[in-house]
Structures are given as C-alpha cells and as structure tokens.
Scaffold this active site. Sequence first.
Site, PDB file in Angstrom:
ATOM      1  N   ASN A  86     123.609 -32.084   8.586  1.00  0.00           N
ATOM      2  CA  ASN A  86     122.030 -33.129   7.998  1.00  0.00           C
ATOM      3  C   ASN A  86     120.696 -32.378   8.551  1.00  0.00           C
ATOM      4  O   ASN A  86     120.037 -31.883   7.359  1.00  0.00           O
ATOM      5  CB  ASN A  86     122.075 -34.241   8.493  1.00  0.00           C
ATOM      6  CG  ASN A  86     120.644 -34.994   8.501  1.00  0.00           C
ATOM      7  OD1 ASN A  86     120.725 -35.665   7.158  1.00  0.00           O
ATOM      8  ND2 ASN A  86     120.125 -34.768   9.225  1.00  0.00           N
ATOM      9  N   TYR A 171     113.460 -21.929   1.576  1.00  0.00           N
ATOM     10  CA  TYR A 171     114.102 -23.804   1.850  1.00  0.00           C
ATOM     11  C   TYR A 171     115.328 -23.663   0.674  1.00  0.00           C
ATOM     12  O   TYR A 171     116.776 -24.065   1.209  1.00  0.00           O
ATOM     13  CB  TYR A 171     113.527 -24.743   2.068  1.00  0.00           C
ATOM     14  CG  TYR A 171     114.002 -25.409   1.359  1.00  0.00           C
ATOM     15  CD1 TYR A 171     114.415 -26.407   2.809  1.00  0.00           C
ATOM     16  CD2 TYR A 171     114.324 -26.525   0.692  1.00  0.00           C
ATOM     17  CE1 TYR A 171     115.791 -28.003   2.671  1.00  0.00           C
ATOM     18  CE2 TYR A 171     114.724 -28.140   0.171  1.00  0.00           C
ATOM     19  CZ  TYR A 171     115.604 -28.623   1.858  1.00  0.00           C
ATOM     20  OH  TYR A 171     116.334 -29.240   1.732  1.00  0.00           O
ATOM     21  N   LYS A 175     119.158 -23.096   1.297  1.00  0.00           N
ATOM     22  CA  LYS A 175     120.595 -24.669   1.201  1.00  0.00           C
ATOM     23  C   LYS A 175     121.321 -23.440  -0.512  1.00  0.00           C
ATOM     24  O   LYS A 175     122.625 -24.199  -0.418  1.00  0.00           O
ATOM     25  CB  LYS A 175     119.611 -25.298   0.314  1.00  0.00           C
ATOM     26  CG  LYS A 175     119.128 -26.213   1.123  1.00  0.00           C
ATOM     27  CD  LYS A 175     119.780 -26.999   2.144  1.00  0.00           C
ATOM     28  CE  LYS A 175     118.960 -27.727   3.103  1.00  0.00           C
ATOM     29  NZ  LYS A 175     119.819 -28.200   4.413  1.00  0.00           N
ATOM     30  N   THR A 207     110.888 -39.110   3.379  1.00  0.00           N
ATOM     31  CA  THR A 207     111.096 -39.044   4.839  1.00  0.00           C
ATOM     32  C   THR A 207     110.463 -38.626   6.157  1.00  0.00           C
ATOM     33  O   THR A 207     110.059 -38.373   6.824  1.00  0.00           O
ATOM     34  CB  THR A 207     112.874 -37.828   5.025  1.00  0.00           C
ATOM     35  OG1 THR A 207     112.393 -36.460   4.880  1.00  0.00           O
ATOM     36  CG2 THR A 207     113.709 -38.818   4.739  1.00  0.00           C
TER      37      THR A 207
HETATM   38  N1  NAP Z   1     114.344 -35.798   2.222  1.00  0.00           N
HETATM   39  C1  NAP Z   1     114.488 -35.219   0.568  1.00  0.00           C
HETATM   40  O1  NAP Z   1     113.739 -35.356  -0.134  1.00  0.00           O
HETATM   41  C2  NAP Z   1     115.515 -34.025   0.254  1.00  0.00           C
HETATM   42  C3  NAP Z   1     116.581 -34.193  -0.468  1.00  0.00           C
HETATM   43  C4  NAP Z   1     117.051 -32.926  -0.762  1.00  0.00           C
HETATM   44  C5  NAP Z   1     117.943 -32.521   0.134  1.00  0.00           C
HETATM   45  N2  NAP Z   1     117.535 -32.933   1.871  1.00  0.00           N
HETATM   46  C6  NAP Z   1     118.011 -32.743   2.767  1.00  0.00           C
HETATM   47  O2  NAP Z   1     118.493 -33.580   3.926  1.00  0.00           O
HETATM   48  C7  NAP Z   1     118.586 -33.351   4.758  1.00  0.00           C
HETATM   49  C8  NAP Z   1     117.568 -34.619   5.976  1.00  0.00           C
HETATM   50  O3  NAP Z   1     116.176 -34.224   5.412  1.00  0.00           O
HETATM   51  P1  NAP Z   1     115.268 -35.509   5.817  1.00  0.00           P
HETATM   52  O4  NAP Z   1     114.212 -34.859   4.647  1.00  0.00           O
HETATM   53  O5  NAP Z   1     115.745 -36.484   6.727  1.00  0.00           O
HETATM   54  O6  NAP Z   1     114.547 -34.003   7.011  1.00  0.00           O
HETATM   55  P2  NAP Z   1     113.625 -33.563   8.295  1.00  0.00           P
HETATM   56  O7  NAP Z   1     112.759 -35.450   7.683  1.00  0.00           O
HETATM   57  O8  NAP Z   1     112.780 -32.952   8.005  1.00  0.00           O
HETATM   58  O9  NAP Z   1     114.900 -33.846   9.589  1.00  0.00           O
HETATM   59  C9  NAP Z   1     115.572 -32.775   9.437  1.00  0.00           C
HETATM   60  C10 NAP Z   1     115.822 -33.212  10.841  1.00  0.00           C
HETATM   61  O10 NAP Z   1     117.010 -32.130  11.256  1.00  0.00           O
HETATM   62  C11 NAP Z   1     116.613 -31.899  12.738  1.00  0.00           C
HETATM   63  N3  NAP Z   1     116.086 -30.513  12.061  1.00  0.00           N
HETATM   64  C12 NAP Z   1     115.618 -29.400  12.455  1.00  0.00           C
HETATM   65  N4  NAP Z   1     116.060 -28.092  12.952  1.00  0.00           N
HETATM   66  C13 NAP Z   1     116.888 -28.112  13.649  1.00  0.00           C
HETATM   67  C14 NAP Z   1     117.621 -27.219  14.638  1.00  0.00           C
HETATM   68  N5  NAP Z   1     117.503 -26.439  14.560  1.00  0.00           N
HETATM   69  N6  NAP Z   1     118.585 -27.760  14.859  1.00  0.00           N
HETATM   70  C15 NAP Z   1     118.706 -29.136  15.189  1.00  0.00           C
HETATM   71  N7  NAP Z   1     118.598 -30.209  13.992  1.00  0.00           N
HETATM   72  C16 NAP Z   1     117.329 -29.241  13.487  1.00  0.00           C
HETATM   73  C17 NAP Z   1     115.274 -32.010  12.517  1.00  0.00           C
HETATM   74  O11 NAP Z   1     115.044 -32.396  14.305  1.00  0.00           O
HETATM   75  P3  NAP Z   1     113.862 -32.330  15.182  1.00  0.00           P
HETATM   76  O12 NAP Z   1     113.014 -33.706  14.641  1.00  0.00           O
HETATM   77  O13 NAP Z   1     114.091 -31.919  16.566  1.00  0.00           O
HETATM   78  O14 NAP Z   1     112.902 -31.018  14.461  1.00  0.00           O
HETATM   79  C18 NAP Z   1     115.337 -33.111  12.372  1.00  0.00           C
HETATM   80  O15 NAP Z   1     115.998 -34.316  12.967  1.00  0.00           O
HETATM   81  C19 NAP Z   1     118.898 -31.987   5.173  1.00  0.00           C
HETATM   82  O16 NAP Z   1     119.163 -31.141   5.083  1.00  0.00           O
HETATM   83  C20 NAP Z   1     117.520 -31.359   4.143  1.00  0.00           C
HETATM   84  O17 NAP Z   1     117.984 -29.869   3.231  1.00  0.00           O
HETATM   85  C21 NAP Z   1     116.335 -34.171   1.925  1.00  0.00           C
END
Ligand code: NAP
Length: 273
Positions: A86, A171, A175, A207
């Site tokens: 994730n 990004y 992906k 998020t």
């Molecule tokens: N939210 C959306 O609408 C959306 C849409 C499409 C895809 N996604 C995908 O869904 C997933 C989660 O999204 P999200 O919105 O929850 O993201 P987010 O709120 O930006 O959280 C990202 C998470 O990844 C961690 N992270 C970043 N770099 C890291 C590293 N080098 N090592 C370990 N952990 C790391 C962050 O930790 P820290 O707190 O330490 O920074 C955080 O826990 C991602 O893969 C994203 O691409 C999200």
Amino acid sequence: MPSYVVTGSNRGIGLAFIRQLSEDPKNIVFALARDPDNSQELQELHKSRKNVHLLQGDITDVKALKAAATKVGSVTGGKLDYLVNNAALVDFNRQELSPDGYTEGQEELLEDDYLKSFKVNVIGVIHTTNTFLPLLLKTSETTVAKIISLSTGLADPELTVIGKLTDLSPYSVSKAALNMVVAKYAAAHKDNSNIVFLALSPGLVNTALKPPTPEELENIKKTIATFKKQYPDWSGVPLTADQSVGYMLDVIKKVTAADTGAFLSHWGNKQWL
Ligand SMILES: NC(=O)c1ccc[n+]([C@@H]2O[C@H](COP(=O)([O-])OP(=O)(O)OC[C@H]3O[C@@H](n4cnc5c(N)ncnc54)[C@H](OP(=O)(O)O)[C@@H]3O)[C@@H](O)[C@H]2O)c1
C-alpha cells in the site's frame, strides 16, 4: 489463521486495512510503517487488539524489510498469506506538469521528480515483495497466497488520453510501471496456481490529513470535474478510506489464479470510479 502484512499502515488507506482486518480476531495483522511509534492510531490498535503487530520499515530499506520479515516468520511459523503493498509516494509537487511541462534548465528537477516516485512506488514495492516472497511461497505449498499492490486509475493509458489527464505525471508513470512489475511477478510464478499477484486501484479516496488550502481545493474541483466527464454517473464524492478498503477486500477475496497479473479497480473491473 490468515496473516496479512500491510505497508504504509500508519495513515490513510493502509490504516483502514489494519483497522478492518484486525476486527476479525482470527486474522494476524502486521502493520508496517516508517514510524509506528509516532502513530497514535496504530499504537491504540496495537494495545487494544492482540492480533495487531507493529513493524518498522521504510520500503526502500532492504535491511529493515528483512528484519520485519524475520519477525513475521517468527510469529506465523514461516508463512504469510497476504502482502498488501500500500505504501507509496504521492507527490503533489509540480502536480500540473506533463513530461514536456518542465522548462529548459529544469532537466535535473524532472529527473529528481521521476526518480523519487520510481524509488518508492516501483523499486520499494519490488524490494518489499522480494523480501516477503519466501513466506508467501511457503503458504502457497498448501493454500493460496495473494500479493496485492495498490495502483491507480491514473496509471491507465486509455483513461489518461481520453480524459487529457496530465496531472501527477511522475506518480502516474511510476504506478503504470508498477502494473508491469505485477505482471512480471505473475509471469514468473504462473506455474504456481497457489499464488496470485494483483494491481488494485482503490478509487478516489479522501485521505487528506487536513482540510485543503484554497489552491488545493481548486485543483480537487478541477480533477473531479475531469473525472465526471468520463464517469457522468459518478457521484463526485470521494470514498472514505474505510469504504474503499471494504470494496477492495471483496475483490481480494474473489481473485483467483485466473486473475494473476491483472490491474483491477475496487469494483473488480476496469471502472476506476
Ligand atoms: N487516496 C486515493 O485517492 C488513491 C487513489 C489511487 C491510488 N491510491 C493508492 O493507494 C495507496 C494508499 O494511498 P493513500 O491515499 O492512503 O496514501 P497517503 O495518505 O499518502 O499515505 C501513504 C502511506 O505510504 C507511506 N509511505 C510513503 N513512502 C514510504 C516509504 N518509503 N516507506 C514506507 N512507507 C511509505 C506513508 O508513510 P508516512 O506517513 O511515513 O509518510 C503513508 O503511510 C497508495 O499506493 C496510493 O498510490 C490512492
């Protein structure tokens, strides 16, 4: 007892995975985060639920990942049923720039933006998958193991062109590369019908840790208007992390060896919203 490792679990979608998976006391849930000690939610879950284990690790740090995998193996007897990749770098810097939007003199900046996203979203996921793979393969000797890597509809070339989606290029490109990484793993393990690799998009999910600034709000409105053109029936309201994880867990449960290497949405198809 099914075991799960979820990376980037201290906030957002990752945290929702931990919350929902650990509701079932039969699951063993490992929450991997860069700084689990500083995540109040993770600490509370860890204290209140015996089936939540915390792991420290940056997904670009192979040593930390190996230590985490050793800890997982010592709890599960050397197995792992599900890995949820994730964690990701969602980089909003210069969010509006397409690859040709960088001006002369910004070549280093361009390289830096793309390499930063690749380092976490592609190479970090490969390191994580490789590190936990022996545990997943052990599971696959007797039952099905699944490796789910979170992707995004922004990595769909068709939607990108039709929707003129130039935003978040480093990004999105990283992906799209991740989708191919998932396909390569699927190809490498195609003869093992007990292991499933999947790229899974969570939909558009709110998020954000704080309310958007006026400028961010304008960008969000623009993005939503663009998506609405492609998906006129879509409500225009982002999902909560819990809603998205609920949908994704249904898809994760349903996918079989026949789906290995696929890139699906939270609806289990190619409908990204
Ligand atoms: N939210 C959306 O609408 C959306 C849409 C499409 C895809 N996604 C995908 O869904 C997933 C989660 O999204 P999200 O919105 O929850 O993201 P987010 O709120 O930006 O959280 C990202 C998470 O990844 C961690 N992270 C970043 N770099 C890291 C590293 N080098 N090592 C370990 N952990 C790391 C962050 O930790 P820290 O707190 O330490 O920074 C955080 O826990 C991602 O893969 C994203 O691409 C999200």
